[in-house]
Design a protein around this motif. Structure first.
Motif, PDB file in Angstrom:
ATOM      1  N   TYR A  72      10.156  12.175   2.691  1.00  0.00           N
ATOM      2  CA  TYR A  72       9.065  12.759   3.465  1.00  0.00           C
ATOM      3  C   TYR A  72       8.728  14.121   2.859  1.00  0.00           C
ATOM      4  CZ  TYR A  72      10.954   9.322   6.759  1.00  0.00           C
ATOM      5  OH  TYR A  72      11.433   8.173   7.353  1.00  0.00           O
ATOM      6  N   VAL A  73       7.570  14.214   2.217  1.00  0.00           N
ATOM      7  CA  VAL A  73       7.195  15.408   1.466  1.00  0.00           C
ATOM      8  C   VAL A  73       6.184  16.214   2.279  1.00  0.00           C
ATOM      9  CG1 VAL A  73       6.205  16.263  -0.684  1.00  0.00           C
ATOM     10  CG2 VAL A  73       7.585  14.169  -0.686  1.00  0.00           C
ATOM     11  N   GLY A  74       6.357  17.539   2.301  1.00  0.00           N
ATOM     12  CA  GLY A  74       5.401  18.345   3.045  1.00  0.00           C
ATOM     13  C   GLY A  74       5.351  19.785   2.600  1.00  0.00           C
TER      14      GLY A  74
ATOM     15  N   LEU B 222       6.280  20.343   9.505  1.00  0.00           N
ATOM     16  CA  LEU B 222       7.152  19.264   9.042  1.00  0.00           C
ATOM     17  C   LEU B 222       8.523  19.361   9.696  1.00  0.00           C
ATOM     18  CD1 LEU B 222       7.454  16.867   7.027  1.00  0.00           C
ATOM     19  CD2 LEU B 222       8.344  18.536   5.384  1.00  0.00           C
ATOM     20  N   MET B 223       9.090  20.565   9.729  1.00  0.00           N
ATOM     21  CA  MET B 223      10.418  20.734  10.334  1.00  0.00           C
ATOM     22  C   MET B 223      10.403  20.390  11.809  1.00  0.00           C
ATOM     23  SD  MET B 223      12.466  21.481   7.901  1.00  0.00           S
ATOM     24  CE  MET B 223      11.429  20.478   6.835  1.00  0.00           C
TER      25      MET B 223
ATOM     26  N   ASP C 119       3.784  11.502   1.147  1.00  0.00           N
ATOM     27  CA  ASP C 119       3.376  12.854   0.769  1.00  0.00           C
ATOM     28  C   ASP C 119       2.519  13.480   1.871  1.00  0.00           C
ATOM     29  OD1 ASP C 119       3.234  15.095  -0.803  1.00  0.00           O
ATOM     30  OD2 ASP C 119       2.335  14.093  -2.529  1.00  0.00           O
ATOM     31  N   GLU C 120       2.693  14.791   2.077  1.00  0.00           N
ATOM     32  CA  GLU C 120       2.021  15.532   3.149  1.00  0.00           C
ATOM     33  C   GLU C 120       2.197  14.807   4.486  1.00  0.00           C
ATOM     34  OE1 GLU C 120       1.260  18.429   2.675  1.00  0.00           O
ATOM     35  OE2 GLU C 120       0.891  18.617   0.531  1.00  0.00           O
ATOM     36  N   PHE C 121       3.429  14.402   4.728  1.00  0.00           N
ATOM     37  CA  PHE C 121       3.760  13.599   5.897  1.00  0.00           C
ATOM     38  C   PHE C 121       3.445  14.336   7.196  1.00  0.00           C
ATOM     39  CE2 PHE C 121       7.114  12.005   8.913  1.00  0.00           C
ATOM     40  CZ  PHE C 121       6.611  10.727   9.061  1.00  0.00           C
TER      41      PHE C 121
ATOM     42  N   SER D  76      10.673  19.733   1.191  1.00  0.00           N
ATOM     43  CA  SER D  76       9.673  20.722   1.572  1.00  0.00           C
ATOM     44  C   SER D  76       9.658  21.899   0.610  1.00  0.00           C
ATOM     45  CB  SER D  76       9.946  21.234   2.993  1.00  0.00           C
ATOM     46  OG  SER D  76      11.157  21.972   3.035  1.00  0.00           O
ATOM     47  N   SER D  77       8.529  22.568   0.582  1.00  0.00           N
ATOM     48  CA  SER D  77       8.360  23.797  -0.200  1.00  0.00           C
ATOM     49  C   SER D  77       6.961  24.307   0.095  1.00  0.00           C
ATOM     50  CB  SER D  77       8.509  23.516  -1.699  1.00  0.00           C
ATOM     51  OG  SER D  77       7.334  22.937  -2.216  1.00  0.00           O
TER      52      SER D  77
END
Length: 386
Positions: free
Chosen positions: A202-204, A210-211, A170-172, A49-50
């Motif tokens: 899992y990218v978000g 996401l969390m 991506d952008e899960f 994440s970021s």
């Protein structure tokens, strides 16, 4: 300007990519890349994440390129625009087919897919740029059944061919916006926990959403490790800017490169975009005046996006966002702060929670906007609305 310089400027393309960065455009992230590679090789899954446009996708794709060199099957799917459960399943199936068929000739592509994907109709067309794949659920097949089948088929293919695999979603977090999200999460987790031959990344960028998906009382709880991308340090980015100018026949001193970096608080995509504007305005030597002109161009370029975001907020959320942009604070509910920015006490905390969910604000010793350019835009154009 000399004729030779004019010819060179006309033929050399801008070296600062503003899209996904690969190859020599990929700047630093050595430590993060090595850690991700180690985790995936060990069979672990990771939540990456970021904030938006921090380079997560570039990092994930760079990771997969390195893994393919080691014989990994890689699957990449972007869920940013997912509209429904069926859309989710179809996107996933298409990405799996593309991953399995990567590098194959049309004949080999067909043989690789033999006896796979019971619930999908797969069509493909060989074009000069490669094989173009289409997938559709077979008539009478529900999305839930299709998701079960595509996950099972993927694991079966990996095990049958004695391979390891890495899937990047991506952008899960966008699946959490679907009415069927809990069912999708549950189905995915049931397969992930039963099969250890595939690692998932899992990218978000909507970090709170996401969390929450990996929090308690959710199917993915405890299934993955976590990695947060920070900004790239000036020690890495400044030499990168200087080098890119030099390689294209122009000059940017370390001091001016530092000015570019500092102007956007080291925000990775904005560093590239500001450098790209500066490069385009530079004939031979980049100067402070050019950086200032480039900064104004960047503000103009981002206005439409910021206005769209602004329009989507409620009046109270706009006031809260403006107050935090103008005056970051650790105590947004303090009486004097609320009075100064005309936000009702009962509304401030609710507004901040909504802005946090949209990844517009974050807390690090104090509440501030995530996006430094949006901060400047609000100060320049919206602060007088308070």
């Amino acid at each position: 300007m000399e004729e030779s310089t004019m010819k060179r400027s006309a033929t050399v393309s801008n070296p600062f990519t503003t899209s996904v960065a690969g190859g020599s455009d990929f700047c630093d992230r050595r430590q993060e890349l090595a850690e991700l590679e180690r985790l995936v090789q060990d069979g672990q899954s990771i939540v990456l994440s970021s904030p938006r446009r921090y380079g997560k996708t570039s990092l994930a794709l760079h990771l997969q390129a390195r893994l393919r060199e080691q014989g990994f099957l890689t699957v990449y799917v972007d869920f940013f625009s997912v509209l429904s459960e069926q859309d989710f399943v179809t996107k996933l199936a298409k990405a799996v087919v593309a991953g399995i068929g990567r590098g194959a000739s049309p004949g080999n592509f067909r043989s690789r897919l033999a006896n796979l994907f019971r619930s999908f109709t797969v069509t493909f067309e060989a074009r000069p740029e490669g094989i173009v794949v289409s997938t559709a659920l077979a008539p009478g097949t529900s999305p839930a059944t299709g998701l079960d089948d595509v996950m099972e088929d993927l694991f079966s293919y990996v095990e049958k061919n004695h391979r390891k695999a890495c899937c990047v979603f991506d952008e899960f977090q966008e699946i959490a916006t679907l009415p069927e999200s809990k069912r999708i999460e549950g189905t995915l987790r049931s397969h992930v926990q039963m099969h250890k031959s595939i690692s998932f990344v899992y990218v978000g960028s909507r970090r709170q959403l996401l969390m929450d998906m990996f929090g308690k009382n959710r199917p993915f709880y405890g299934s993955s490790g976590f990695m947060t991308l920070n900004s790239i340090s000036s020690d890495d980015f400044v030499p990168y800017i200087v080098q890119k100018f030099s390689e294209s026949g122009k000059t940017c001193s370390p001091d001016i490169a530092s000015l570019i970096y500092d102007h956007v608080a080291g925000y990775p995509s904005y560093v590239r975009r500001l450098a790209a504007f500066a490069w385009g305005m530079t004939e031979t030597l980049c100067t402070k005046d050019i950086v200032e002109a480039s900064w104004n161009a960047l503000l103009d370029d981002t206005t439409a996006l910021f206005e769209a975001t602004w329009t989507g907020l409620s009046p109270i959320e706009r006031r809260a966002l403006t107050s935090i942009a103008v005056e970051p604070t650790s105590q947004p509910s303090a009486y004097e702060y609320l009075q100064r920015y005309h936000v009702p006490a009962s509304s401030m905390q609710k507004a901040i929670e909504a802005l946090k969910m949209l990844d517009l604000v974050e807390y690090d010793k104090e509440w501030h906007l995530v996006d430094p350019v949006m901060t400047a835009w609000i100060k320049d154009t919206r602060s007088n609305t308070i």
